[in-house]
Design an enzyme around this catalytic site. Structure first.
Site, PDB file in Angstrom:
ATOM      1  N   LYS A   1      16.289 -10.901 -64.740  1.00  0.00           N
ATOM      2  CA  LYS A   1      15.022 -10.177 -64.750  1.00  0.00           C
ATOM      3  C   LYS A   1      15.026  -9.022 -65.762  1.00  0.00           C
ATOM      4  O   LYS A   1      16.086  -8.599 -66.234  1.00  0.00           O
ATOM      5  CB  LYS A   1      14.734  -9.657 -63.340  1.00  0.00           C
ATOM      6  CG  LYS A   1      14.451 -10.760 -62.312  1.00  0.00           C
ATOM      7  CD  LYS A   1      14.032 -10.107 -60.994  1.00  0.00           C
ATOM      8  CE  LYS A   1      13.678 -11.131 -59.947  1.00  0.00           C
ATOM      9  NZ  LYS A   1      13.155 -10.448 -58.733  1.00  0.00           N
TER      10      LYS A   1
ATOM     11  N   TYR B   1       5.042 -16.900 -59.314  1.00  0.00           N
ATOM     12  CA  TYR B   1       5.152 -16.229 -58.014  1.00  0.00           C
ATOM     13  C   TYR B   1       3.927 -16.444 -57.124  1.00  0.00           C
ATOM     14  O   TYR B   1       3.688 -15.658 -56.205  1.00  0.00           O
ATOM     15  CB  TYR B   1       5.392 -14.735 -58.222  1.00  0.00           C
ATOM     16  CG  TYR B   1       6.822 -14.382 -58.595  1.00  0.00           C
ATOM     17  CD1 TYR B   1       7.882 -14.645 -57.716  1.00  0.00           C
ATOM     18  CD2 TYR B   1       7.128 -13.778 -59.804  1.00  0.00           C
ATOM     19  CE1 TYR B   1       9.184 -14.311 -58.039  1.00  0.00           C
ATOM     20  CE2 TYR B   1       8.441 -13.439 -60.142  1.00  0.00           C
ATOM     21  CZ  TYR B   1       9.462 -13.717 -59.243  1.00  0.00           C
ATOM     22  OH  TYR B   1      10.758 -13.376 -59.567  1.00  0.00           O
TER      23      TYR B   1
ATOM     24  N   ASN C   1      15.556  -6.274 -58.804  1.00  0.00           N
ATOM     25  CA  ASN C   1      16.835  -6.733 -58.253  1.00  0.00           C
ATOM     26  C   ASN C   1      17.566  -7.715 -59.172  1.00  0.00           C
ATOM     27  O   ASN C   1      18.338  -8.551 -58.710  1.00  0.00           O
ATOM     28  CB  ASN C   1      16.643  -7.275 -56.835  1.00  0.00           C
ATOM     29  CG  ASN C   1      15.647  -8.427 -56.762  1.00  0.00           C
ATOM     30  OD1 ASN C   1      15.120  -8.846 -57.784  1.00  0.00           O
ATOM     31  ND2 ASN C   1      15.425  -8.943 -55.573  1.00  0.00           N
TER      32      ASN C   1
ATOM     33  N   HIS D   1      16.593 -13.757 -60.191  1.00  0.00           N
ATOM     34  CA  HIS D   1      15.865 -14.669 -59.316  1.00  0.00           C
ATOM     35  C   HIS D   1      16.683 -15.944 -59.211  1.00  0.00           C
ATOM     36  O   HIS D   1      17.302 -16.360 -60.184  1.00  0.00           O
ATOM     37  CB  HIS D   1      14.488 -15.026 -59.886  1.00  0.00           C
ATOM     38  CG  HIS D   1      13.900 -16.262 -59.247  1.00  0.00           C
ATOM     39  ND1 HIS D   1      13.216 -16.213 -58.067  1.00  0.00           N
ATOM     40  CD2 HIS D   1      13.970 -17.576 -59.603  1.00  0.00           C
ATOM     41  CE1 HIS D   1      12.862 -17.452 -57.729  1.00  0.00           C
ATOM     42  NE2 HIS D   1      13.307 -18.299 -58.640  1.00  0.00           N
TER      43      HIS D   1
ATOM     44  N   GLU E   1      10.528 -25.138 -60.273  1.00  0.00           N
ATOM     45  CA  GLU E   1      10.748 -23.977 -61.137  1.00  0.00           C
ATOM     46  C   GLU E   1      11.383 -24.390 -62.465  1.00  0.00           C
ATOM     47  O   GLU E   1      11.053 -23.829 -63.518  1.00  0.00           O
ATOM     48  CB  GLU E   1      11.598 -22.937 -60.397  1.00  0.00           C
ATOM     49  CG  GLU E   1      10.826 -22.305 -59.243  1.00  0.00           C
ATOM     50  CD  GLU E   1      11.655 -21.373 -58.375  1.00  0.00           C
ATOM     51  OE1 GLU E   1      11.086 -20.797 -57.429  1.00  0.00           O
ATOM     52  OE2 GLU E   1      12.868 -21.190 -58.630  1.00  0.00           O
TER      53      GLU E   1
HETATM   54  P1  ATP Z   1      13.942 -14.401 -55.632  1.00  0.00           P
HETATM   55  O1  ATP Z   1      12.861 -15.322 -55.124  1.00  0.00           O
HETATM   56  O2  ATP Z   1      13.472 -13.452 -56.686  1.00  0.00           O
HETATM   57  O3  ATP Z   1      15.210 -15.097 -56.014  1.00  0.00           O
HETATM   58  P2  ATP Z   1      14.394 -13.685 -52.937  1.00  0.00           P
HETATM   59  O4  ATP Z   1      14.160 -15.104 -52.583  1.00  0.00           O
HETATM   60  O5  ATP Z   1      15.630 -13.012 -52.468  1.00  0.00           O
HETATM   61  O6  ATP Z   1      14.368 -13.437 -54.473  1.00  0.00           O
HETATM   62  P3  ATP Z   1      11.653 -13.226 -52.163  1.00  0.00           P
HETATM   63  O7  ATP Z   1      11.374 -12.871 -50.767  1.00  0.00           O
HETATM   64  O8  ATP Z   1      11.397 -14.634 -52.624  1.00  0.00           O
HETATM   65  O9  ATP Z   1      13.154 -12.805 -52.499  1.00  0.00           O
HETATM   66  O10 ATP Z   1      10.854 -12.215 -53.094  1.00  0.00           O
HETATM   67  C1  ATP Z   1      10.685 -12.486 -54.470  1.00  0.00           C
HETATM   68  C2  ATP Z   1      10.870 -11.201 -55.235  1.00  0.00           C
HETATM   69  O11 ATP Z   1       9.848 -10.286 -54.872  1.00  0.00           O
HETATM   70  C3  ATP Z   1      12.172 -10.468 -54.955  1.00  0.00           C
HETATM   71  O12 ATP Z   1      13.249 -10.919 -55.724  1.00  0.00           O
HETATM   72  C4  ATP Z   1      11.795  -9.033 -55.320  1.00  0.00           C
HETATM   73  O13 ATP Z   1      11.854  -8.830 -56.729  1.00  0.00           O
HETATM   74  C5  ATP Z   1      10.349  -8.957 -54.877  1.00  0.00           C
HETATM   75  N1  ATP Z   1      10.267  -8.385 -53.532  1.00  0.00           N
HETATM   76  C6  ATP Z   1      10.544  -9.016 -52.365  1.00  0.00           C
HETATM   77  N2  ATP Z   1      10.354  -8.210 -51.308  1.00  0.00           N
HETATM   78  C7  ATP Z   1       9.939  -7.018 -51.828  1.00  0.00           C
HETATM   79  C8  ATP Z   1       9.563  -5.765 -51.265  1.00  0.00           C
HETATM   80  N3  ATP Z   1       9.598  -5.559 -49.938  1.00  0.00           N
HETATM   81  N4  ATP Z   1       9.185  -4.776 -52.114  1.00  0.00           N
HETATM   82  C9  ATP Z   1       9.139  -4.955 -53.439  1.00  0.00           C
HETATM   83  N5  ATP Z   1       9.473  -6.130 -54.039  1.00  0.00           N
HETATM   84  C10 ATP Z   1       9.861  -7.141 -53.254  1.00  0.00           C
HETATM   85 MG    MG Z   2      12.501 -16.262 -53.319  1.00  0.00          MG
END
Ligand code: ATP
Ligand code: MG
Length: 137
Positions: free
Chosen positions: A9, A49, A112, A115, A126
């Site tokens: 990212k 997304y 974070n 992804h 994806e």
């Molecule tokens: P990813 O899909 O990015 O690999 P993930 O599956 O761990 O990560 P998801 O729940 O799918 O997390 O959320 C997608 C992305 O949205 C997260 O990686 C993060 O960047 C963002 N995100 C998720 N929860 C929050 C939150 N509470 N506040 C801000 N950003 C968030």
């Molecule tokens: Mg995810």
């Protein structure tokens, strides 16, 4: 042999962490079979997304993803989807295990660093979103 999709990212690319993150994948038996650096458009980020459209953090997430370039990759290896999720660590770096990418590098739950696809169906979707078959080598 399984394939998964990964994004390094903007927060990580900006801090010059591409090499250290790819090293984690390679050290753990995941092989990049396609990779490119791109600057995502708003349309791409919103489409990618779309599943999170109704979540409160959607707008912030899209802004972060288009702020600066990312590296998109296809990783191949035994159990690649789960293995990648283990190497990344928990979404929130405060909950991420020692040695994981997010524990080492993530700035916050939003920024974070990586992804990774969460299941075989999403991995296939994806990969297709960013790569054509002839780019997978
Ligand atoms: P990813 O899909 O990015 O690999 P993930 O599956 O761990 O990560 P998801 O729940 O799918 O997390 O959320 C997608 C992305 O949205 C997260 O990686 C993060 O960047 C963002 N995100 C998720 N929860 C929050 C939150 N509470 N506040 C801000 N950003 C968030
Ligand atoms: Mg995810």
């Amino acid at each position: 042999i399984e394939r998964t999709f990964s994004i390094i990212k903007p927060d990580a690319v900006r801090r010059n962490l591409i090499g250290q993150i790819i090293a984690k994948f390679e050290e753990n038996g995941l092989r990049p079979i396609a990779l490119k650096k791109i600057h995502m458009t708003r349309e791409q980020a919103e489409g990618f997304y779309a599943v999170h459209k109704e979540r409160p953090f959607f707008g912030e997430l899209v802004e972060q993803m288009i702020a600066s370039p990312v590296v998109v990759q296809v990783l191949e290896g035994e159990g690649a989807i789960l293995k990648n999720r283990e190497i990344m660590g928990a979404t929130n770096p405060e909950n991420a295990a020692e040695g994981t990418i997010r524990k080492l590098f993530a700035l916050s739950v939003g920024e974070n660093s990586v992804h990774g696809s969460d299941a075989p169906e999403t991995a296939a979707q994806e990969i297709k979103f960013f790569f054509s078959d002839d780019e997978l080598v």
